[in-house]
Design a protein around this motif. Structure first.
Motif, PDB file in Angstrom:
ATOM      1  N   GLU A   3       0.805  -1.215   0.000  1.00 48.89           N
ATOM      2  CA  GLU A   3       0.000   0.000   0.000  1.00 48.89           C
ATOM      3  C   GLU A   3       0.837   1.262   0.000  1.00 48.89           C
ATOM      4  O   GLU A   3       0.463   2.270  -0.585  1.00 48.89           O
ATOM      5  N   ASN A   4       2.003   1.231   0.658  1.00 49.82           N
ATOM      6  CA  ASN A   4       2.811   2.442   0.756  1.00 49.82           C
ATOM      7  C   ASN A   4       3.839   2.565  -0.363  1.00 49.82           C
ATOM      8  O   ASN A   4       4.725   3.407  -0.291  1.00 49.82           O
ATOM      9  N   GLY A   5       3.749   1.761  -1.395  1.00 50.67           N
ATOM     10  CA  GLY A   5       4.620   1.876  -2.556  1.00 50.67           C
ATOM     11  C   GLY A   5       5.913   1.097  -2.445  1.00 50.67           C
ATOM     12  O   GLY A   5       6.751   1.176  -3.325  1.00 50.67           O
ATOM     13  N   VAL A   6       6.110   0.341  -1.385  1.00 50.48           N
ATOM     14  CA  VAL A   6       7.316  -0.459  -1.213  1.00 50.48           C
ATOM     15  C   VAL A   6       7.071  -1.834  -1.824  1.00 50.48           C
ATOM     16  O   VAL A   6       6.022  -2.437  -1.632  1.00 50.48           O
ATOM     17  N   LYS A   7       8.048  -2.318  -2.569  1.00 53.57           N
ATOM     18  CA  LYS A   7       7.920  -3.643  -3.186  1.00 53.57           C
ATOM     19  C   LYS A   7       7.995  -4.717  -2.116  1.00 53.57           C
ATOM     20  O   LYS A   7       8.830  -4.666  -1.227  1.00 53.57           O
ATOM     21  N   PHE A  60      17.552  -2.315   0.989  1.00 49.01           N
ATOM     22  CA  PHE A  60      17.446  -2.098  -0.447  1.00 49.01           C
ATOM     23  C   PHE A  60      16.078  -1.554  -0.851  1.00 49.01           C
ATOM     24  O   PHE A  60      15.781  -1.436  -2.034  1.00 49.01           O
ATOM     25  N   GLY A  61      15.226  -1.258   0.115  1.00 51.55           N
ATOM     26  CA  GLY A  61      13.934  -0.662  -0.174  1.00 51.55           C
ATOM     27  C   GLY A  61      12.822  -1.661  -0.442  1.00 51.55           C
ATOM     28  O   GLY A  61      11.828  -1.317  -1.089  1.00 51.55           O
ATOM     29  N   PHE A  62      12.966  -2.870   0.034  1.00 54.47           N
ATOM     30  CA  PHE A  62      11.940  -3.892  -0.145  1.00 54.47           C
ATOM     31  C   PHE A  62      11.332  -4.242   1.198  1.00 54.47           C
ATOM     32  O   PHE A  62      11.923  -4.014   2.247  1.00 54.47           O
ATOM     33  N   GLU A  63      10.154  -4.815   1.143  1.00 58.14           N
ATOM     34  CA  GLU A  63       9.486  -5.284   2.347  1.00 58.14           C
ATOM     35  C   GLU A  63       9.403  -6.806   2.283  1.00 58.14           C
ATOM     36  O   GLU A  63       9.057  -7.370   1.252  1.00 58.14           O
ATOM     37  N   ALA A  64       9.723  -7.461   3.400  1.00 60.28           N
ATOM     38  CA  ALA A  64       9.745  -8.923   3.430  1.00 60.28           C
ATOM     39  C   ALA A  64       8.418  -9.472   3.901  1.00 60.28           C
ATOM     40  O   ALA A  64       7.799  -8.945   4.818  1.00 60.28           O
TER      41      ALA A  64
END
Length: 135
Positions: A3-7, A60-64
């Protein structure tokens, strides 16, 4: 994407450094550098747990997201090979198993060998009647 634009990346409970790098499309060297920055010394073939992988990919800007366990996993389904079932039954797994192996190898085996050596010496010196005086 969340939802917040994070992959969002789905990660299993353990993953190799190489597979983690492929999931987020970066060089494995960059992943290793990030692991080292977080105090984890790992090579490209080493496995890291979910929590460590989540910290690294967050840099690295990703969400797990934790990947659900497969239903046909052998350990979960109880379809272990016989030799592994015996190891679990005896208790030679994990830290406790290594402790039991150490006690067995460094305490009991030398005691058994010492007793056998003493019996052999008694037999060689006194013969069979020396070992069993009642006969």
């Amino acid at each position: 994407m969340s939802e917040n634009g994070v992959k969002t990346v789905e990660i299993p409970s353990t993953v190799t450094v190489r597979d983690l790098a492929e999931m987020i499309d970066v060089s494995p060297i960059e992943v290793i550098k990030q692991l080292m920055a977080n105090g984890v010394m790992a090579n490209i073939n080493q496995q890291v747990d979910f929590d460590t992988a989540a910290i690294v990919i967050a840099e690295f800007g990703f969400e797990a997201e934790h990947l659900a366990a497969e239903e046909d996993d052998l350990e979960e389904a109880g379809e272990l090979p016989l030799w592994r079932q015996l190891f679990y039954l005896i208790g030679f797994t994990g830290f406790e198993g290594s402790l039991r192996r150490c006690i067995w190898h460094f305490l009991f085996i030398p005691i058994i060998l010492t007793v056998l050596f003493v019996l052999l010496c008694l037999f060689l010196v006194f013969g069979l009647p020396g070992l069993f005086p009642m006969f």
